[in-house]
Design an enzyme around this catalytic site. Sequence first.
Site, PDB file in Angstrom:
ATOM      1  CG  ASP A 171       7.151   4.258   2.112  1.00 39.27           C
ATOM      2  OD1 ASP A 171       7.261   3.053   2.378  1.00 39.27           O
ATOM      3  OD2 ASP A 171       6.569   5.061   2.850  1.00 39.27           O
ATOM      4  CD  GLU A 183       4.313   0.383   6.842  1.00 35.55           C
ATOM      5  OE1 GLU A 183       5.189   0.588   7.695  1.00 35.55           O
ATOM      6  OE2 GLU A 183       3.919   1.282   6.080  1.00 35.55           O
ATOM      7  CG  ASP A 212      -0.284  -0.035   2.553  1.00 36.10           C
ATOM      8  OD1 ASP A 212       0.735  -0.749   2.680  1.00 36.10           O
ATOM      9  OD2 ASP A 212      -0.735   0.658   3.478  1.00 36.10           O
ATOM     10  CG  HIS A 214       4.823   9.157   3.748  1.00 41.10           C
ATOM     11  ND1 HIS A 214       4.302   8.986   5.007  1.00 41.10           N
ATOM     12  CD2 HIS A 214       5.187   7.922   3.341  1.00 41.10           C
ATOM     13  CE1 HIS A 214       4.352   7.700   5.346  1.00 41.10           C
ATOM     14  NE2 HIS A 214       4.894   7.044   4.344  1.00 41.10           N
ATOM     15  CD  GLU A 248       8.875   1.107   5.152  1.00 38.89           C
ATOM     16  OE1 GLU A 248       9.083   2.249   4.682  1.00 38.89           O
ATOM     17  OE2 GLU A 248       7.745   0.600   5.236  1.00 38.89           O
TER      18      GLU A 248
HETATM   19 ZN    ZN Z   1       6.777   2.327   4.022  1.00 39.95          ZN
END
Ligand code: ZN
Length: 402
Positions: free
Chosen positions: A104, A136, A74, A359, A164
């Site tokens: 990510d 996650e 995700d 993000h 990650e």
């Molecule tokens: Zn992540």
Amino acid sequence: MIQQRTLKILRDLVGFDTTSRLSNLDLIEAIQLQLDTLDIPCELTFNPDQSKANLFATIGDDSVPGLVLSGHTDVVPVDGQNWSSDPFSLRKSAGKLFGRGTCDMKGFIAVCLAMAETFKQAKLSVPIHFAFSYDEEVGCLGVRDLISELDKRVVKPLACIVGEPTSMQIVSAHKGMLDTLCTVKGCAGHSSLPDKGVNAIVVASRLIEKIQSLAHEVKENGPFDARFTPPHSTLHVGKIKGGTAVNIIPEHCEFEYEIRNIPAQDPQEIAQKVEDFARQNLLPEMQMVSQPSNIQWQTQAQFPGLDTPETAQINDWMKAVLHNDSAPGAVSYGTEAGLFSNIGIPTIVCGPGSIDQAHRHDEFVEIRQIETCIEFMHSVIEHMQRGEWLNPDGAGESHRSA
Ligand SMILES: [Zn+2]
């Protein structure tokens, strides 16, 4: 060759909008199809409404303790972010690959998938597992089912790498997180008669003040762990909602706060102090005015910290495989690594790309990072072929079986 294949796979993966609120089944199906053609068995575990799945694949002999390569499928939402191009269409520019999830962490998953055939052809005596999870980004939710299945196995993996983004550096510790929603139910009334009602906003603000004072206490008195920035646990209020009009005593207020704990501190102990304060100092006053008034607490998300000991074999093995002798690092963001570690699988975090790019709008991974990750996977094969892998009897010890 592997690099070309990785780019192609990454392009496909980025094309699936797997924002956590959506299904990831199309992406999982595509991965499963690819692994099927290589005769690599996959097990799926679904969420209750069957709209999302984890995938666990095994390359090699299942009865031998292996190595897990773990990643989440995700991604975080792009809502409100100012992207220069379609976030779900991979764009290559100036040595970088742009798109939601490139860093990510679909880049890592793409490398794993591109390497699948090579892993298989290498006929390793140690199995390689892929653990690709859902949800996650909303609190490491999906992977829990996969991990509890793993925990039931007689033969458990000997180590796990969570890919990650760490710029391919070894990370052996991260903070834990506890996210709590507090709902205050007061008693409405006319604002001109404040004593006749229970002002839910005022109660919430007193709780927030308590949280702030605990944050200050932890900052001043610790416990401390110098590996982290900041070197102590933190408390933070991130959301609040309450009231309907200025001339009505607000009946409802809710806020959400999180604790990011260093691995040595139990976040429940801190949360308990907030709840004790509510029960002892606020509730009696509230209920004297209105009996049904109350304060409720609901855990929204949580994951444990990670603290793989320095002496754990996985650290030395990773240093050898990466040809990198620097001491493993610590990060303040969380991953699912603590959950693997909690069922006794020594786990480290290491993956391509920088967390600085995660993000954000125009998220990217450098092609060089993808190449480093591919080199790392080849090095894993070489080390395993030389018999350099962890000693199953020496968990926590720093020597390698040769
Ligand atoms: Zn992540």
